[in-house]
Design a protein around this motif. Structure first.
Motif, PDB file in Angstrom:
ATOM      1  N   VAL A 129       0.610   3.445 -14.260  1.00 56.04           N
ATOM      2  CA  VAL A 129      -0.337   2.341 -14.846  1.00 56.04           C
ATOM      3  C   VAL A 129      -0.133   0.980 -13.875  1.00 56.04           C
ATOM      4  CG1 VAL A 129      -0.497   3.304 -17.222  1.00 56.04           C
ATOM      5  CG2 VAL A 129       1.394   1.550 -16.629  1.00 56.04           C
ATOM      6  N   THR A 130       1.049   0.616 -13.572  1.00 60.22           N
ATOM      7  CA  THR A 130       1.279  -0.643 -12.984  1.00 60.22           C
ATOM      8  C   THR A 130       0.586  -0.605 -11.571  1.00 60.22           C
ATOM      9  OG1 THR A 130       3.367  -1.004 -14.022  1.00 60.22           O
ATOM     10  CG2 THR A 130       3.104  -2.218 -12.011  1.00 60.22           C
ATOM     11  N   SER A 131       0.552   0.590 -10.875  1.00 64.23           N
ATOM     12  CA  SER A 131       0.115   0.482  -9.574  1.00 64.23           C
ATOM     13  C   SER A 131      -1.546   0.696  -9.562  1.00 64.23           C
ATOM     14  CB  SER A 131       0.505   2.017  -9.049  1.00 64.23           C
ATOM     15  OG  SER A 131       2.012   2.011  -8.564  1.00 64.23           O
ATOM     16  N   LEU A 132      -1.846   1.296 -10.418  1.00 68.59           N
ATOM     17  CA  LEU A 132      -3.258   1.370 -10.887  1.00 68.59           C
ATOM     18  C   LEU A 132      -4.049   0.063 -11.124  1.00 68.59           C
ATOM     19  CD1 LEU A 132      -3.800   4.644 -12.756  1.00 68.59           C
ATOM     20  CD2 LEU A 132      -4.509   4.506 -10.462  1.00 68.59           C
ATOM     21  N   GLN A 171       0.809  -1.275  -0.134  1.00 67.59           N
ATOM     22  CA  GLN A 171      -0.057  -0.143   0.148  1.00 67.59           C
ATOM     23  C   GLN A 171       0.856   1.348  -0.045  1.00 67.59           C
ATOM     24  OE1 GLN A 171      -3.468  -0.085  -0.230  1.00 67.59           O
ATOM     25  NE2 GLN A 171      -3.224   2.101  -0.830  1.00 67.59           N
ATOM     26  N   GLN A 172       1.916   1.173   0.838  1.00 71.98           N
ATOM     27  CA  GLN A 172       2.799   2.340   0.894  1.00 71.98           C
ATOM     28  C   GLN A 172       3.495   2.781  -0.492  1.00 71.98           C
ATOM     29  OE1 GLN A 172       5.232   1.649   4.165  1.00 71.98           O
ATOM     30  NE2 GLN A 172       3.748   2.066   5.692  1.00 71.98           N
ATOM     31  N   LEU A 173       4.169   1.671  -1.016  1.00 75.24           N
ATOM     32  CA  LEU A 173       4.666   1.671  -2.331  1.00 75.24           C
ATOM     33  C   LEU A 173       3.725   2.407  -3.363  1.00 75.24           C
ATOM     34  CD1 LEU A 173       6.654  -1.602  -2.422  1.00 75.24           C
ATOM     35  CD2 LEU A 173       7.634   0.614  -2.386  1.00 75.24           C
ATOM     36  N   THR A 174       2.556   1.683  -3.596  1.00 75.28           N
ATOM     37  CA  THR A 174       1.716   2.281  -4.614  1.00 75.28           C
ATOM     38  C   THR A 174       0.952   3.647  -4.194  1.00 75.28           C
ATOM     39  OG1 THR A 174      -0.080   0.914  -3.349  1.00 75.28           O
ATOM     40  CG2 THR A 174       0.823   0.050  -5.341  1.00 75.28           C
ATOM     41  N   ASP A 175       1.067   3.883  -2.906  1.00 81.78           N
ATOM     42  CA  ASP A 175       0.572   5.267  -2.341  1.00 81.78           C
ATOM     43  C   ASP A 175       1.602   6.193  -2.915  1.00 81.78           C
ATOM     44  OD1 ASP A 175      -1.803   4.384  -1.576  1.00 81.78           O
ATOM     45  OD2 ASP A 175      -1.301   4.550   0.474  1.00 81.78           O
ATOM     46  N   GLU A 176       3.047   5.988  -2.714  1.00 85.35           N
ATOM     47  CA  GLU A 176       3.959   6.942  -3.089  1.00 85.35           C
ATOM     48  C   GLU A 176       4.079   7.079  -4.731  1.00 85.35           C
ATOM     49  OE1 GLU A 176       9.067   7.106  -2.542  1.00 85.35           O
ATOM     50  OE2 GLU A 176       7.618   5.463  -1.201  1.00 85.35           O
ATOM     51  N   ALA A 177       4.098   5.776  -5.258  1.00 89.85           N
ATOM     52  CA  ALA A 177       4.118   5.864  -6.989  1.00 89.85           C
ATOM     53  C   ALA A 177       3.033   6.740  -7.419  1.00 89.85           C
ATOM     54  CB  ALA A 177       3.629   4.458  -7.336  1.00 89.85           C
ATOM     55  N   LEU A 178       1.855   6.789  -6.841  1.00 89.34           N
ATOM     56  CA  LEU A 178       0.747   7.298  -7.379  1.00 89.34           C
ATOM     57  C   LEU A 178       0.844   9.120  -6.913  1.00 89.34           C
ATOM     58  CD1 LEU A 178      -2.315   4.935  -6.895  1.00 89.34           C
ATOM     59  CD2 LEU A 178      -1.293   5.738  -8.973  1.00 89.34           C
ATOM     60  N   ALA A 238     -13.118   1.738  -9.887  1.00 89.71           N
ATOM     61  CA  ALA A 238     -12.557   3.359  -9.789  1.00 89.71           C
ATOM     62  C   ALA A 238     -11.065   2.919 -10.100  1.00 89.71           C
ATOM     63  CB  ALA A 238     -12.578   3.714  -8.317  1.00 89.71           C
ATOM     64  N   PHE A 239     -10.243   1.980  -9.557  1.00 92.24           N
ATOM     65  CA  PHE A 239      -8.838   1.908 -10.035  1.00 92.24           C
ATOM     66  C   PHE A 239      -8.808   1.768 -11.586  1.00 92.24           C
ATOM     67  CE2 PHE A 239      -8.059   0.940  -5.577  1.00 92.24           C
ATOM     68  CZ  PHE A 239      -7.465   2.075  -5.124  1.00 92.24           C
ATOM     69  N   TRP A 240      -9.567   0.875 -12.109  1.00 93.18           N
ATOM     70  CA  TRP A 240      -9.527   0.268 -13.393  1.00 93.18           C
ATOM     71  C   TRP A 240      -9.971   1.430 -14.440  1.00 93.18           C
ATOM     72  CZ3 TRP A 240     -11.429  -5.306 -12.153  1.00 93.18           C
ATOM     73  CH2 TRP A 240     -10.119  -5.910 -11.658  1.00 93.18           C
ATOM     74  N   GLU A 241     -10.915   2.208 -14.052  1.00 94.48           N
ATOM     75  CA  GLU A 241     -11.497   3.125 -14.930  1.00 94.48           C
ATOM     76  C   GLU A 241     -10.554   4.317 -15.232  1.00 94.48           C
ATOM     77  OE1 GLU A 241     -15.043   4.340 -13.329  1.00 94.48           O
ATOM     78  OE2 GLU A 241     -16.344   3.010 -14.702  1.00 94.48           O
ATOM     79  N   ARG A 242      -9.798   4.810 -13.983  1.00 95.72           N
ATOM     80  CA  ARG A 242      -8.625   5.702 -14.144  1.00 95.72           C
ATOM     81  C   ARG A 242      -7.635   5.208 -14.834  1.00 95.72           C
ATOM     82  NH1 ARG A 242      -6.509   6.784  -7.777  1.00 95.72           N
ATOM     83  NH2 ARG A 242      -5.033   7.932  -9.440  1.00 95.72           N
TER      84      ARG A 242
END
Length: 405
Positions: free
Chosen positions: A221-224, A207-214, A242-246
């Motif tokens: 794209v990989t995080s989403l 979660q921390q890695l994807t939050d930092e990436a976004l 929501a994530f996939w639509e983004r």
């Protein structure tokens, strides 16, 4: 490498020549010095004879002086043009020792500062590898020879992922992040590798890695995609949508992955009891029924394998895209006791909603036996040649080969 060592040997011979040639010259110089010393001794002996004759009264003073002048002139004639001179050379021992130590010293310095391994790797990379295992070996040697190269670590991580070695890929991505910085794309790929290495279990670290990436790139794209997968598997379908639509909004219209992601959104909406959006729903004529269409394969165990496995060992039958992501597109689990068995792989067996069998034209089929029940590694397997996803007749997989690392 032979041409390199030939060149090094020629340079070494040239260096030794600078040390040994003066020794050869020194012999001539020594002979010249010996000749001069002999002439001086003869001159002194002649003077002694003249002095004896003068003392005996047989030579007049004028005759004595004339004889000494003649002896001096002869000495000058003998030594004229001589190149000999007294020198303070080091003798023979020091140059010989230097000639012996120079190759050893040069070899040691080259081992410390040289780059013969990098030269060999550069030559290897000009040739096409025969197998993926050979390619992995080259990349592993590359990062060993150039541990500071973020690019080498990145290619190794991507190759590990394509070979279904997510734990090794995660370690390689960590090196890339360390060398190249915490770039959003790298953080997303690191999170993806850790996710699959951790048996697809979400964690605070991910979660921390994807939050930092976004935070660094809201459209990473990989995080989403990864957040959508995790949400779907945890049955948080609204979050997955929501994530996939983004993610879909960031992709180009011609991107081949758009259709797979839109299919995942449609399935998530169905789970919520909502009608599929017209923008993401697939034409009814193109949809494949989840319980029929797909690939039908006959899985059997080779006779020589019967004594090497247990009836309770897990058997994973899966399809992998010939050109696409390393993750399996569809998977079914059996046991050795079930064999021989007829297995149908379809979109209903997809591991993730956006990676479906029907979205790829060509696949390879695998049947793998794993004693510990881990599909990512096993002991024995059988595989098919590349085949079209619509070729559903006459496919047989025989488990008869050991799984290569």
């Amino acid at each position: 490498m032979i041409d390199f060592w030939i060149g090094a040997g020629l340079l070494l011979l040239a260096a030794l020549a600078f040390l040994l040639l003066p020794l050869l010259r020194g012999r001539g110089v020594q002979a010249e010095e010996d000749r001069t010393a002999l002439n001086v001794a003869l001159y002194q002996e002649r003077l002694g004879e003249l002095a004896t004759q003068q003392a005996a009264g047989t030579l007049e003073p004028e005759q004595f002086e004339a004889g000494r002048a003649d002896a001096a002139r002869e000495l000058l004639d003998d030594t004229e043009g001589s190149t000999s001179r007294r020198s303070n050379h080091l003798g023979l021992a020091v140059p010989l020792i230097a000639a012996i130590l120079m190759p050893l010293l040069g070899y040691g310095l080259y081992l410390h500062w040289g780059a013969s391994d990098k030269l060999q790797l550069a030559r290897e990379f000009t040739e096409q590898p025969a197998t993926m295992e050979e390619m992995v070996g080259r990349l592993e040697r590359a990062v060993k020879a150039q541990p500071e190269s973020a690019e080498a670590w990145y290619f190794l991580a991507k190759t590990y992922m394509s070979r279904e070695r997510p734990a090794d890929a995660a370690a390689a991505y960590q090196q890339v992040v360390k060398l190249a910085g915490r770039q959003p794309e790298l953080l997303g790929q690191l999170a993806q590798a850790l996710y699959f290495a951790g048996d697809r279990k979400w964690s605070e670290q991910l979660q921390q890695l994807t939050d930092e990436a976004l935070r660094g790139d809201p459209d990473e794209v990989t995080s989403l995609g990864l957040l959508g997968i995790a949400a779907y598997e945890e049955e948080r379908f609204a979050d997955a949508i929501a994530f996939w639509e983004r993610l879909v909004s960031t992709l180009a219209a011609e991107d081949p992955s758009r259709e797979a992601i839109q299919g995942g959104i449609a399935r998530a909406r169905e789970q919520l009891g909502e009608p599929a959006s017209a923008s993401v729903a697939e034409p009814a004529g193109e949809m494949i029924a989840e319980t029929g269409a797909g690939l039908t394969v006959e899985v059997q165990l080779a006779a020589e394998m019967v004594d090497k496995v247990r009836p309770s060992d897990a058997v994973f039958v899966f399809a992998r895209a010939l050109s696409g992501p390393p993750m399996p597109l569809a998977v079914k689990r059996l046991t050795v006791a079930d064999l021989p068995a007829t297995v149908n792989l379809s979109d209903a067996d997809a591991m993730t909603p956006q990676l479906r069998l029907s979205n790829f034209d060509q696949v390879r089929l695998f049947a793998r036996i794993s004693k510990d029940g881990d599909a990512t590694r096993g002991e024995w397997q059988g595989s098919s040649e590349p085949l079209a996803t619509r070729d559903s007749d006459g496919i047989t997989l025989t488990i008869d080969q050991p799984v290569t690392p």
